[in-house]
Design a protein around this motif. Structure first.
Motif, PDB file in Angstrom:
ATOM      1  N   GLY A  19       0.777  -1.190   0.008  1.00  0.00           N
ATOM      2  CA  GLY A  19       0.117  -0.046  -0.151  1.00  0.00           C
ATOM      3  C   GLY A  19       0.778   1.228   0.022  1.00  0.00           C
ATOM      4  O   GLY A  19       0.429   2.498  -0.038  1.00  0.00           O
ATOM      5  N   GLY A  20       1.976   1.139  -0.015  1.00  0.00           N
ATOM      6  CA  GLY A  20       3.193   2.302  -0.033  1.00  0.00           C
ATOM      7  C   GLY A  20       2.941   3.241  -1.225  1.00  0.00           C
ATOM      8  O   GLY A  20       2.500   2.649  -2.253  1.00  0.00           O
ATOM      9  N   HIS A  21       3.165   4.354  -1.078  1.00  0.00           N
ATOM     10  CA  HIS A  21       3.002   5.308  -2.108  1.00  0.00           C
ATOM     11  C   HIS A  21       4.175   5.246  -3.361  1.00  0.00           C
ATOM     12  O   HIS A  21       5.355   4.759  -2.904  1.00  0.00           O
ATOM     13  N   LEU A  22       3.671   5.113  -4.346  1.00  0.00           N
ATOM     14  CA  LEU A  22       4.512   5.042  -5.700  1.00  0.00           C
ATOM     15  C   LEU A  22       4.541   6.290  -6.384  1.00  0.00           C
ATOM     16  O   LEU A  22       3.627   6.990  -6.623  1.00  0.00           O
ATOM     17  N   THR A  23       5.966   6.576  -6.944  1.00  0.00           N
ATOM     18  CA  THR A  23       5.794   7.994  -7.701  1.00  0.00           C
ATOM     19  C   THR A  23       5.201   7.766  -9.097  1.00  0.00           C
ATOM     20  O   THR A  23       4.598   8.710  -9.647  1.00  0.00           O
TER      21      THR A  23
END
Length: 62
Positions: free
Chosen positions: A21-25
Motif C-alpha cells: 500500500g506504500g506510495h509510488l511515484t
C-alpha cells in the motif's frame, strides 16, 4: 509466500504498491524502485509473477 493473500492486495490504485500500500511515484519505474528498496514487496512480486507466469502458456516477456 508471505502472510498477505491476493484478496488483501489493492490492484486498483496505480500510485500505491499492491503488496504494502506504500506510495509510488508512478506505476512503472516507481514500482521497480519501490521493490528494489523493499525486500518484502520484492519477494511478494516475485511470488506473484511466478504464479502468473505458470498460468500463461509459452514465454512471458514482462
Amino acid at each position: 509466500m508471505s502472510a498477505r493473500t491476493a484478496t488483501t492486495r489493492n490492484w486498483d490504485t496505480p500510485d500505491a504498491c499492491p503488496f504494502c500500500g506504500g506510495h509510488l511515484t508512478d506505476g512503472g519505474a516507481g514500482f521497480i524502485d519501490h521493490i528494489d528498496d523493499n525486500p518484502s514487496c520484492a519477494e511478494e512480486f516475485h511470488d506473484w509473477r511466478s504464479m502468473v507466469a505458470s498460468d500463461m502458456s509459452g514465454e512471458w516477456g514482462g
